[in-house]
Design an enzyme around this catalytic site. Structure first.
Site, PDB file in Angstrom:
ATOM      1  N   SER A   6       0.838  -1.202   0.000  1.00 31.18           N
ATOM      2  CA  SER A   6       0.000   0.000   0.000  1.00 31.18           C
ATOM      3  C   SER A   6       0.877   1.258   0.000  1.00 31.18           C
ATOM      4  O   SER A   6       1.684   1.450  -0.876  1.00 31.18           O
ATOM      5  CB  SER A   6      -0.968  -0.035   1.179  1.00 31.18           C
ATOM      6  OG  SER A   6      -1.904   1.010   1.090  1.00 31.18           O
TER       7      SER A   6
ATOM      8  N   ASP B  39      -0.811   1.122  -4.634  1.00 32.37           N
ATOM      9  CA  ASP B  39      -1.599   0.003  -5.160  1.00 32.37           C
ATOM     10  C   ASP B  39      -3.003   0.438  -5.589  1.00 32.37           C
ATOM     11  O   ASP B  39      -3.828  -0.387  -5.955  1.00 32.37           O
ATOM     12  CB  ASP B  39      -1.678  -1.143  -4.152  1.00 32.37           C
ATOM     13  CG  ASP B  39      -2.482  -0.804  -2.909  1.00 32.37           C
ATOM     14  OD1 ASP B  39      -2.485   0.372  -2.518  1.00 32.37           O
ATOM     15  OD2 ASP B  39      -3.101  -1.713  -2.333  1.00 32.37           O
TER      16      ASP B  39
END
Length: 575
Positions: free
Chosen positions: A149, A303
């Site tokens: 992330s 992401d």
């Protein structure tokens, strides 16, 4: 410094023939010259948190590497075979721009195929929401995405999705972990069956874009889209593979991309942190928007599941919106559209989390539907769709800059959210308003709610102990007065208890146990504390509110709310 015996024993296990020569060399060097790093690398096993397993790349049980991911995948393969004994098991794998993500994704694919499982592997990096979509689109029982992330460059991670497209939730999560923990590293089968690995790309891409446009687009006119200009940055991440294509398919022609941040790069060279929650990350996009007089700024994390937004305020200045504000705007807009289309009959719901703004519940009630709350993490919002099939899911969001439109993607989705944000802002502009003005109107309708998030980073073994002690202190020395307001209720999700402080009455909380503590006052103030499940942080969520009787009084009321937040920060020593 001396090396503790249990650490040395675990390290010596990694010096056996099950591990490669490079691993042996790295461990021997740590034993000889860096015992502190050896301890950090082996003192525990990486655990599944709110967003899967995430950690620093390197050698050891507490690191992301070929062996920890291989063991996870072997355990997951074994578990899949017990749950789907008479089926052809299929998994789909995606990866983001992180360093080593492509290599690690291939390792994961190899282990699945070595266990006789059919693998669909994206040929290049793809957004996390597309992986969620692909699980259902390809009728897979499971999906994996390699991502960390918005964590720093040294991190990577491993998210597991189930056949509904949502991340692992009970009972599967605990059972998968049990299966993994029962394995020895020597039992991991890395011998790939290449016949079972199929590369995928454009077909799934096209279906994902089409689905996104159908769910989040079509909310305004061609003229409104033509007159709307967007400055966009992927922050060196994967969203560049989907957001420009989706906006173009939805009819947006004026999309300006920050060229310096366009190329995917796991080192994130132009930002301190690739996190759109942080204003600094959007600095270059804001500069581009000012130069080109754009209406909106959008930035996404590596992401592509979170987005940050800036819109023009009443003075024409670009102003950042937080995740709670975006969620409220999106829910209000979608429900208004559903109501106009005659699609609301009380059998719908929106989803949120216990640490997000209470304002979203006010929005739901105004439209005669329910706002269901879950623990932090979009896997719990996705689980609501499964748990309440009699209700239609409209949308879901959380404070950490994530939102989900409809149920074709079962995770936070910055592709659909970016399109929806553009639709809201373009619609408002075409009708003589703005996204910022629509937010103020929401404050008049539902009450002016303002939130503040404080994240304290505590790294390493000592940091983990410090976070643990802070939560113990908050439980054993409960707060009684907050900014002059009396605490009425305390919810302790670790012990599944909600206590009425005035009467002493205790009731149970029907949610999975989690290390979360929430205080509620007699004036509607809420303060939550929780350790992060994916980062070495402890987070404090503050929510205050006041009624707003008219748009022109927004400045005065906001000043009052800011003062209350400042008081709380000082009282709780969170400055």
């Amino acid at each position: 410094m001396s090396i503790e015996k249990n650490i040395l024993d675990k390290a010596n296990e990694w010096l056996t023939p099950s591990f490669d020569v490079d691993t042996h060399k790295a461990i021997q060097e740590m034993i000889a010259s860096n015992p502190e790093e050896l301890k950090e690398s082996f003192y525990k096993n990486l655990e599944f948190g709110t967003g899967g397993m995430r950690g620093i790349m390197g050698v050891g049980t507490n690191r992301i590497n070929k062996y920890t991911l291989g063991k996870n995948t072997q355990g997951l393969s074994n578990y899949l075979k017990t749950v789907f004994p008479n089926e052809t098991i299929k998994v789909v794998i995606a990866y983001d721009c992180r360093n080593n993500s492509d290599t690690l994704a291939k390792v994961v694919a190899d282990v699945f195929s070595a266990n006789g499982i059919k693998v669909y592997l994206f040929s290049k990096l793809r957004p996390t929401p597309e992986l969620s979509f692909a699980v259902k689109y390809l009728n897979c029982q499971c999906g994996i995405v390699l991502t960390a992330s918005h964590n720093p460059p040294e991190y990577n991670g491993y998210k597991v999705y189930w056949q509904d497209g949502g991340q692992l939730v009970p009972p599967h999560d605990d059972k998968v972990v049990e299966t993994i923990d029962a394995l020895d590293y020597s039992q991991v089968n890395f011998n790939a069956n290449s016949d079972l690995i199929e590369l995928i790309d454009s077909e799934v891409d096209a279906a994902f874009v089409q689905s996104t446009v159908e769910n989040a687009g079509g909310k305004t006119t061609k003229e409104a889209r033509d007159n709307f200009k967007i400055a966009y940055t992927p922050l060196h991440g994967t969203s560049v593979t989907a957001i420009p294509q989706t906006l173009a398919a939805a009819g947006y022609k004026n999309v300006l991309i920050v060229e310096e941040q366009k190329i995917p790069d796991g080192n994130f060279p132009t930002v301190v942190s690739p996190n759109p929650e942080e204003p600094e990350a959007l600095k270059m996009a804001l500069a581009l928007a000012e130069k080109e007089n754009a209406d909106m700024v959008v930035g996404t994390d590596p992401d592509c599941d979170r987005l940050g937004i800036a819109v023009r305020n009443n003075q024409g200045e670009l102003t950042l919106l937080n995740g709670n504000q975006v969620m409220v705007l999106m829910c209000d807009f979608l429900l208004t559209q559903w109501q106009k289309d005659g699609k609301l009959d009380g059998k719908q719901f929106i989803g949120s989390t216990v640490v997000s703004t209470p304002m979203v519940d006010k929005v739901a009630k105004a439209f005669g539907i329910e706002c269901k709350l879950g623990l932090t993490g979009f896997k719990w919002i996705a689980k609501m769709i499964v748990d309440f099939p009699e209700l239609k899911f409209v949308a879901g969001g959380e404070e950490s800059f994530g939102f989900m439109v409809g149920d074709s993607v079962r995770d936070k989705d910055a592709v659909a959210s970016t399109l929806l944000a553009c639709e809201i802002a373009a619609f408002a502009k075409a009708n003589g308003s703005s996204m910022y003005q629509e937010l103020i109107k929401c404050y008049v309708k539902y009450g002016f709610y303002k939130e503040k998030l404080v994240s304290l980073t505590k790294k390493g073994i000592s940091g983990a102990e410090e976070i643990k002690q802070m939560m113990i202190d908050w439980r054993t020395n409960p707060i009684q007065i907050i900014a002059g307001e009396k605490v009425l209720k305390v919810e302790d999700y670790l012990h599944s208890e909600s206590k009425n402080v005035i009467t002493g009455e205790v009731s149970s909380i029907d949610m999975p146990k989690a290390d979360v503590l929430i205080y509620y006052t007699d004036k509607g103030t809420q303060i939550a504390a929780r350790p992060s499940g994916t980062e070495p942080k402890i987070k404090f969520y503050i929510s205050v509110n006041e009624p707003l009787d008219a748009v022109e009084n927004v400045g005065k009321v906001e000043a009052q709310l800011n003062q209350k937040i400042d008081t709380i920060l000082k009282e709780l020593d969170l400055n």
